[in-house]
Motif scaffolding. Structure first.
Motif, PDB file in Angstrom:
ATOM      1  N   THR A  90       0.816  -1.224   0.000  1.00 32.89           N
ATOM      2  CA  THR A  90       0.000   0.000   0.000  1.00 32.89           C
ATOM      3  C   THR A  90       0.846   1.269   0.000  1.00 32.89           C
ATOM      4  OG1 THR A  90      -0.137  -0.132   2.416  1.00 32.89           O
ATOM      5  CG2 THR A  90      -1.942  -1.106   1.161  1.00 32.89           C
ATOM      6  N   GLU A  91       2.167   1.122   0.105  1.00 33.42           N
ATOM      7  CA  GLU A  91       3.043   2.291   0.125  1.00 33.42           C
ATOM      8  C   GLU A  91       3.761   2.522  -1.210  1.00 33.42           C
ATOM      9  OE1 GLU A  91       2.938   4.181   2.788  1.00 33.42           O
ATOM     10  OE2 GLU A  91       1.584   2.721   3.709  1.00 33.42           O
ATOM     11  N   ILE A  92       3.492   1.676  -2.201  1.00 35.13           N
ATOM     12  CA  ILE A  92       4.202   1.794  -3.471  1.00 35.13           C
ATOM     13  C   ILE A  92       3.827   3.110  -4.160  1.00 35.13           C
ATOM     14  CG2 ILE A  92       2.415   0.637  -4.853  1.00 35.13           C
ATOM     15  CD1 ILE A  92       4.677  -0.770  -6.372  1.00 35.13           C
ATOM     16  N   ASN A  93       4.803   3.734  -4.816  1.00 37.76           N
ATOM     17  CA  ASN A  93       4.513   5.004  -5.480  1.00 37.76           C
ATOM     18  C   ASN A  93       4.364   4.807  -6.992  1.00 37.76           C
ATOM     19  OD1 ASN A  93       7.137   4.965  -6.660  1.00 37.76           O
ATOM     20  ND2 ASN A  93       8.008   6.026  -4.889  1.00 37.76           N
ATOM     21  N   PHE A  94       4.019   5.888  -7.678  1.00 39.80           N
ATOM     22  CA  PHE A  94       3.755   5.825  -9.112  1.00 39.80           C
ATOM     23  C   PHE A  94       4.973   5.332  -9.886  1.00 39.80           C
ATOM     24  CE2 PHE A  94       3.885   7.640 -13.359  1.00 39.80           C
ATOM     25  CZ  PHE A  94       2.623   7.356 -13.851  1.00 39.80           C
ATOM     26  N   GLY A  95       6.155   5.843  -9.545  1.00 37.90           N
ATOM     27  CA  GLY A  95       7.365   5.467 -10.273  1.00 37.90           C
ATOM     28  C   GLY A  95       7.654   3.982 -10.186  1.00 37.90           C
ATOM     29  N   HIS A  96       7.496   3.412  -8.983  1.00 40.05           N
ATOM     30  CA  HIS A  96       7.741   1.981  -8.818  1.00 40.05           C
ATOM     31  C   HIS A  96       6.752   1.154  -9.642  1.00 40.05           C
ATOM     32  CE1 HIS A  96       9.830   2.881  -4.737  1.00 40.05           C
ATOM     33  NE2 HIS A  96      10.717   2.738  -5.701  1.00 40.05           N
ATOM     34  N   MET A  97       5.485   1.573  -9.650  1.00 34.82           N
ATOM     35  CA  MET A  97       4.484   0.813 -10.388  1.00 34.82           C
ATOM     36  C   MET A  97       4.707   0.931 -11.888  1.00 34.82           C
ATOM     37  SD  MET A  97       2.149  -1.144  -9.292  1.00 34.82           S
ATOM     38  CE  MET A  97       0.992  -2.246 -10.087  1.00 34.82           C
ATOM     39  N   ALA A  98       5.079   2.123 -12.335  1.00 36.88           N
ATOM     40  CA  ALA A  98       5.345   2.324 -13.762  1.00 36.88           C
ATOM     41  C   ALA A  98       6.530   1.476 -14.211  1.00 36.88           C
ATOM     42  CB  ALA A  98       5.601   3.798 -14.056  1.00 36.88           C
ATOM     43  N   MET A  99       7.588   1.400 -13.387  1.00 34.17           N
ATOM     44  CA  MET A  99       8.757   0.613 -13.747  1.00 34.17           C
ATOM     45  C   MET A  99       8.449  -0.889 -13.720  1.00 34.17           C
ATOM     46  SD  MET A  99      11.015   2.565 -14.784  1.00 34.17           S
ATOM     47  CE  MET A  99      12.205   1.242 -15.027  1.00 34.17           C
ATOM     48  N   ALA A 100       7.569  -1.301 -12.804  1.00 38.30           N
ATOM     49  CA  ALA A 100       7.162  -2.706 -12.768  1.00 38.30           C
ATOM     50  C   ALA A 100       6.431  -3.073 -14.062  1.00 38.30           C
ATOM     51  CB  ALA A 100       6.272  -2.964 -11.555  1.00 38.30           C
ATOM     52  N   ARG A 101       5.608  -2.159 -14.545  1.00 41.68           N
ATOM     53  CA  ARG A 101       4.907  -2.395 -15.807  1.00 41.68           C
ATOM     54  C   ARG A 101       5.889  -2.390 -16.977  1.00 41.68           C
ATOM     55  NH1 ARG A 101       0.422  -4.731 -18.084  1.00 41.68           N
ATOM     56  NH2 ARG A 101      -0.177  -3.635 -19.988  1.00 41.68           N
ATOM     57  N   VAL A 102       6.887  -1.525 -16.935  1.00 43.37           N
ATOM     58  CA  VAL A 102       7.910  -1.501 -17.988  1.00 43.37           C
ATOM     59  C   VAL A 102       8.628  -2.853 -18.044  1.00 43.37           C
ATOM     60  CG1 VAL A 102      10.154  -0.532 -18.614  1.00 43.37           C
ATOM     61  CG2 VAL A 102       8.266   0.992 -18.010  1.00 43.37           C
ATOM     62  N   PHE A 103       8.980  -3.388 -16.870  1.00 45.22           N
ATOM     63  CA  PHE A 103       9.633  -4.696 -16.791  1.00 45.22           C
ATOM     64  C   PHE A 103       8.793  -5.746 -17.499  1.00 45.22           C
ATOM     65  CE2 PHE A 103      11.051  -8.179 -13.553  1.00 45.22           C
ATOM     66  CZ  PHE A 103      11.777  -8.803 -14.553  1.00 45.22           C
ATOM     67  N   GLN A 104       7.497  -5.749 -17.229  1.00 41.78           N
ATOM     68  CA  GLN A 104       6.615  -6.719 -17.853  1.00 41.78           C
ATOM     69  C   GLN A 104       6.468  -6.457 -19.351  1.00 41.78           C
ATOM     70  OE1 GLN A 104       2.498  -6.323 -17.283  1.00 41.78           O
ATOM     71  NE2 GLN A 104       2.011  -8.362 -18.030  1.00 41.78           N
ATOM     72  N   ALA A 105       6.343  -5.183 -19.728  1.00 42.40           N
ATOM     73  CA  ALA A 105       6.105  -4.820 -21.129  1.00 42.40           C
ATOM     74  C   ALA A 105       7.274  -5.185 -22.032  1.00 42.40           C
ATOM     75  CB  ALA A 105       5.810  -3.323 -21.234  1.00 42.40           C
ATOM     76  N   VAL A 106       8.488  -5.207 -21.492  1.00 43.61           N
ATOM     77  CA  VAL A 106       9.667  -5.565 -22.283  1.00 43.61           C
ATOM     78  C   VAL A 106       9.555  -7.005 -22.794  1.00 43.61           C
ATOM     79  CG1 VAL A 106      12.142  -6.049 -22.105  1.00 43.61           C
ATOM     80  CG2 VAL A 106      11.232  -3.893 -21.244  1.00 43.61           C
ATOM     81  N   GLY A 107       8.907  -7.869 -22.036  1.00 45.11           N
ATOM     82  CA  GLY A 107       8.794  -9.266 -22.446  1.00 45.11           C
ATOM     83  C   GLY A 107       7.745  -9.533 -23.506  1.00 45.11           C
ATOM     84  N   LEU A 108       6.755  -8.653 -23.646  1.00 42.58           N
ATOM     85  CA  LEU A 108       5.649  -8.910 -24.575  1.00 42.58           C
ATOM     86  C   LEU A 108       6.084  -9.035 -26.037  1.00 42.58           C
ATOM     87  CD1 LEU A 108       2.924  -6.633 -22.944  1.00 42.58           C
ATOM     88  CD2 LEU A 108       3.030  -9.132 -22.925  1.00 42.58           C
ATOM     89  N   PRO A 109       6.980  -8.174 -26.542  1.00 42.64           N
ATOM     90  CA  PRO A 109       7.411  -8.358 -27.933  1.00 42.64           C
ATOM     91  C   PRO A 109       8.092  -9.700 -28.186  1.00 42.64           C
ATOM     92  CG  PRO A 109       7.984  -6.155 -27.162  1.00 42.64           C
ATOM     93  CD  PRO A 109       7.540  -6.932 -25.968  1.00 42.64           C
ATOM     94  N   PHE A 110       8.803 -10.238 -27.179  1.00 42.65           N
ATOM     95  CA  PHE A 110       9.458 -11.525 -27.327  1.00 42.65           C
ATOM     96  C   PHE A 110       8.443 -12.663 -27.455  1.00 42.65           C
ATOM     97  CE2 PHE A 110      12.875  -9.015 -25.532  1.00 42.65           C
ATOM     98  CZ  PHE A 110      13.990  -9.482 -26.214  1.00 42.65           C
ATOM     99  N   LEU A 111       7.212 -12.391 -27.083  1.00 45.19           N
ATOM    100  CA  LEU A 111       6.146 -13.371 -27.252  1.00 45.19           C
ATOM    101  C   LEU A 111       5.392 -13.131 -28.546  1.00 45.19           C
ATOM    102  CD1 LEU A 111       4.760 -13.462 -23.603  1.00 45.19           C
ATOM    103  CD2 LEU A 111       6.076 -15.237 -24.750  1.00 45.19           C
ATOM    104  N   PHE A 112       4.888 -11.931 -28.693  1.00 49.06           N
ATOM    105  CA  PHE A 112       3.955 -11.676 -29.777  1.00 49.06           C
ATOM    106  C   PHE A 112       4.587 -11.805 -31.156  1.00 49.06           C
ATOM    107  CE2 PHE A 112      -0.095 -10.278 -31.160  1.00 49.06           C
ATOM    108  CZ  PHE A 112       0.149  -9.655 -32.372  1.00 49.06           C
ATOM    109  N   VAL A 113       5.754 -11.216 -31.365  1.00 49.77           N
ATOM    110  CA  VAL A 113       6.365 -11.201 -32.700  1.00 49.77           C
ATOM    111  C   VAL A 113       6.770 -12.603 -33.163  1.00 49.77           C
ATOM    112  CG1 VAL A 113       8.230 -10.281 -34.117  1.00 49.77           C
ATOM    113  CG2 VAL A 113       7.084  -8.808 -32.454  1.00 49.77           C
ATOM    114  N   PRO A 114       7.577 -13.361 -32.388  1.00 48.35           N
ATOM    115  CA  PRO A 114       7.953 -14.697 -32.873  1.00 48.35           C
ATOM    116  C   PRO A 114       6.779 -15.665 -32.960  1.00 48.35           C
ATOM    117  CG  PRO A 114       8.795 -14.324 -30.647  1.00 48.35           C
ATOM    118  CD  PRO A 114       8.275 -13.016 -31.133  1.00 48.35           C
ATOM    119  N   ILE A 115       5.783 -15.535 -32.074  1.00 45.57           N
ATOM    120  CA  ILE A 115       4.599 -16.397 -32.179  1.00 45.57           C
ATOM    121  C   ILE A 115       3.892 -16.137 -33.509  1.00 45.57           C
ATOM    122  CG2 ILE A 115       2.295 -16.876 -31.258  1.00 45.57           C
ATOM    123  CD1 ILE A 115       3.402 -16.206 -28.477  1.00 45.57           C
TER     124      ILE A 115
END
Length: 515
Positions: free
Chosen positions: A372-397
């Motif tokens: 409950t103490e996480i800030n916007f920057g931490h959440m945005a970076m967590a999403r960036v971490f996840q988003a980096v993996g999506l092209p490695f799935l979508f494009v080669p599939i």
């Protein structure tokens, strides 16, 4: 019809004598708007309900109606593109999507808005599969990865921008503009695609063969698709709201969906001219790609639904602020997509997909560490971490799915692979919504045990403190349920890794496709 990419004739290319990359950008315009529309209306539902004198529950049909009609058209879009003509079908979809978007923006009542959303879903359902089949035919195998990276920008980045754009439009203008904004894009797409796209002789011959001896319509197949996928979409979208199988409405729809889809598989495999060519799933690469694409849609759309909701309900963010946290991930995907597109011609697809699944696994485990103490920057970076993996799935599939598929079957293959992405997203949203409610109740009961009025530590609390204590317990229980969601999504990504072992290296360019 020379290919700018390879110098060899691509007899199925929709680019004609034009630069295929320019045509690829043009066909991506309408697809981007269509995929955007699957999420752009979510944050505007309270405004729509208030303006049209409807309840919150009634307003959710604005989303469900679109998803149902979209789900029905997706799997049959390959057949429709063949019998109508691919260019004509694509332009018809763009026109219907644009006209229905305009009507949605003018809708005087909720009933009319839902009806126009059905039309919008019908028009939008054919756009993504048709674009993907156009790209598959327009580029040789060694260039498809880069082409699908462009396509991936439309179908992966658009859902992450939807909540942000929808919140901004609703806050600064009116909810009607989330639909009206589609109109100029559709007009531009109609004009450019009408001038640039061609139906090459090979595609025209496909249509002539399909119409030889008269149009053969698989009426029963169509009915089973409409019943099966339409009812399934209603069950997934309304299940948690109606307490799942405790509701007769959900139970009946689930039974109809299950029986219809079972009969559909049996019926279509026995047909000479099926409306959905399920025989393509005999191809090992294609079948495995469908499963991994389902997982990709599940994780992508599931987290896209959960993260803004967490930020709004737990951290008190506005819809606009919550959407911006996703936008950071969209930017990361946008940057990585071209890189992965270039890697697909150098690195076997199965290794890229494993990298993507590993990144998604650890990214979801990382998200399970929220508090409950996480800030916007931490959440945005967590999403960036996840988003980096999506092209490695979508494009080669997307690239390997067409390996060994006969060129004349690209429309059917594209329809099936996009259907699995769509279904994965629907299951992901339903999974997250259900788990959030059920685990929230579980954690609330466990936490409430420790703050019982009979416990010595709580017997001397003033009465006015109990309301605040109850709110804190509910907030903490809800946060723990979000952690459970991210944890299970991480394990889902991990369990999908063995599926990649099924994938085989595509045959060398120029080798005959397996039938």
């Amino acid at each position: 019809m020379p290919s700018a990419a390879s110098g060899h004739p691509l007899e199925r290319s929709a680019a004609g004598h034009r630069n295929p990359w320019l045509v690829a950008v043009v066909v991506s315009m309408a697809t981007f708007m269509e995929v955007l529309d699957t999420s752009v209306a979510n944050v505007s539902l309270p405004h729509i309900a208030g303006n049209l004198a409807a309840t919150q529950d009634e307003s959710t049909w604005v989303l469900t109606s679109y998803l149902v009609s979209n789900a029905i058209v997706l799997p049959i879009s390959g057949w429709l593109a063949t019998v109508i003509g691919r260019k004509r079908f694509y332009l018809s979809c763009v026109a219907l999507f644009g006209v229905s978007s305009f009507l949605c923006g003018l809708a005087p009542s909720l009933g009319m808005l839902v009806f126009f959303r059905v039309l919008q879903g019908i028009g939008g359902g054919g756009l993504a599969p048709t674009e993907q089949s156009i790209l598959a035919d327009m580029f040789p195998p060694e260039k498809r990865g880069q082409a699908f990276a462009l396509y991936g920008i439309a179908v992966v980045v658009a859902p992450t921008l939807g909540p942000t754009l929808g919140g901004w439009i609703t806050d600064n203008f009116t909810w009607r503009w989330i639909f009206l904004i589609n109109v100029p894009v559709c007009l531009a797409s109609l004009f450019l695609a009408g001038r640039m796209l061609v139906d090459p002789p090979a595609v025209q011959r496909d249509r002539e063969r399909a119409l030889h001896g008269g149009l053969k319509i698989d009426y029963l197949g169509f009915a089973l698709v409409a019943l099966g996928l339409g009812c399934l979409q209603v069950v997934l979208d309304k299940g948690q709201e109606d307490d799942w199988f405790a509701s007769p409405f959900i139970l009946v729809f689930a039974i109809v969906a299950g029986l219809s889809l079972l009969f559909l598989v049996v019926w279509e495999l026995a047909q000479e001219h099926p409306i959905i060519d399920l025989s393509l799933m005999k191809n090992r690469n294609f079948a495995a790609s469908m499963v991994v694409m389902f997982v990709t849609g599940f994780i992508l759309i599931g987290t896209t639904q959960v993260i803004p909701r967490f930020l709004q309900t737990i951290l008190g963010y506005s819809a606009m602020q919550a959407g911006l946290a996703l936008t950071a991930g969209g930017c990361a995907t946008l940057l990585v997509m071209p890189l992965v597109g270039s890697l697909t011609s150098k690195v076997p697809a199965k290794y890229l997909i494993v990298i993507g699944l590993v990144i998604e696994c650890f990214a979801c485990f990382h998200l399970s560490g929220i508090n409950t103490e996480i800030n916007f920057g931490h959440m945005a970076m967590a999403r960036v971490f996840q988003a980096v993996g999506l092209p490695f799935l979508f494009v080669p599939i997307s690239a390997i799915a067409y390996a060994g598929i006969p060129a004349g079957k690209n429309d059917d293959a594209s329809a099936l692979i996009n259907t699995m992405r769509n279904l994965g997203g629907s299951f992901g949203i339903s999974f997250a919504t259900t788990l959030l409610a059920q685990r929230g109740q579980f954690h609330h009961s466990r936490l409430a045990e420790s703050v019982s009025g009979y416990a010595p530590a709580w017997q001397h609390q003033p009465m006015d403190a109990w309301g605040e204590i109850a709110q804190r317990v509910t907030r903490q229980a809800t946060m723990l349920s979000y952690i459970d969601i991210f944890w299970l999504l991480g394990w889902m990504a991990a369990l999908a890794i063995p599926i990649t072992f099924i994938l085989r290296r595509p045959p060398p360019h120029g080798a005959p496709a397996a039938h």
